[in-house]
Design an enzyme around this catalytic site. Structure first.
Site, PDB file in Angstrom:
ATOM      1  CB  SER A  36       5.055  63.045  46.325  1.00 44.13           C
ATOM      2  OG  SER A  36       5.690  62.210  47.262  1.00 44.13           O
ATOM      3  CD  GLU A  57       0.078  59.084  52.928  1.00 43.67           C
ATOM      4  OE1 GLU A  57       1.148  58.865  52.331  1.00 43.67           O
ATOM      5  OE2 GLU A  57      -0.096  60.078  53.660  1.00 43.67           O
TER       6      GLU A  57
END
Length: 292
Positions: free
Chosen positions: A109, A192
């Site tokens: 990403s 996360e």
């Protein structure tokens, strides 16, 4: 926002944060979520460095994250190692005062915008699975790093392939001990799966509320054939512009599939809940790997 103390608010104050409670962070993200900014440095690497980094690494890397002067990407997944992160093949060798990194990462990403990438690489030749991995901090703007954006159904390219061909990073740019990367990587995934998703959760709720409001306005919500209306309606099939211009909802629908595998697929997440929260036994395959 950085100048006014509105970044990294959950970090301890001694590292530039505000020491905000979870409740305060939720309130913050209620207002902040529409900005849709990246969270990889702030919510993933930052907490990992605070927990495991040396004081030297903290002084070097945390202030630029707080000031939003350096952006980060996450070098985990590979073509043959997605949810099975222990199968990574990217390797790094220490020569003198530098690591040399070779390998490929995928679905990275924002790698096309980031100045740095935290990379899981195999640093012990001949090691297998969870052993012999290291958690390296690698600069992106250098020879030996090639970033290839992946064009998605949305027409955008948030994800990338990253190729390392002898890319260099300082010998000290390792988090934790060399060879202990698996433990560090799992803790990053723990962050996360925790408060790092607060902004996303708020954003998901707002997307749902906006979609429901749209359905109320055009009468779709009261239609008994709502599923067919949503799937077969002209608005969902016709591009907003040429040659492939999509409106916000058309982009959101295919991209929402990516949301389902952040920090691991649904199956991985269910296993984690079953084993670590409910205390259920590991799957037979996993137990066999542990015995081996």
């Amino acid at each position: 926002m950085a100048a006014h103390g509105r970044t990294c608010i959950g970090w301890p104050k001694e590292y530039g944060g505000r020491g905000a409670s979870v409740e305060e962070q939720i309130a913050f993200h209620e207002e902040y979520a529409p900005a849709r900014v990246g969270h990889i440095g702030e919510q993933l690497l930052g907490p990992t460095l605070i927990a495991f980094g040396t004081e030297e690494r903290k002084r070097r890397f945390l202030p630029p994250i707080v000031a939003v002067e350096e952006l980060w990407s996450q070098g985990y997944s590979e073509p043959d190692a997605g949810s099975d992160l222990a199968g990574v093949r990217t390797r790094a060798a220490l020569g003198g005062d530098e690591w040399a990194v070779h390998g490929q990462k995928i679905w990275t990403s924002l790698a096309h915008e980031a100045q740095w990438c935290f990379v899981i690489a195999r640093t012990e030749p001949g090691s297998k699975r969870h052993a012999g991995l290291s958690y390296l901090l690698v600069p992106m703007d250098q020879p030996g790093v090639e970033v290839r954006p992946i064009v998605q159904l949305t027409g955008t390219s948030e994800f990338n392939e990253v190729f390392f061909d002898g890319a260099r990073t300082d010998a000290s740019h390792v988090v934790g001990e060399a060879g202990d990367g698996w433990r560090i990587a799992m803790d990053t995934l723990g962050f996360e799966r925790g408060v790092s998703t607060l902004g996303q959760q708020v954003g998901f709720r707002r997307e749902w509320e906006a979609l429901a409001e749209l359905a109320r306005k055009d009468g779709t919500l009261g239609d008994p054939l709502i599923r067919d209306r949503l799937v077969r309606g002209a608005a969902s099939l016709v591009a907003a512009g040429a040659p492939y211009g999509l409106d916000d909802w058309q982009r959101l629908f295919p991209f929402s599939r990516a949301d389902t595998i952040y920090a691991g697929s649904d199956e991985i997440q269910r296993n984690i809940i079953a084993e670590r929260v409910l205390g259920l036994p590991k799957e037979p395959r996993q137990a066999k790997e542990i015995r081996a």
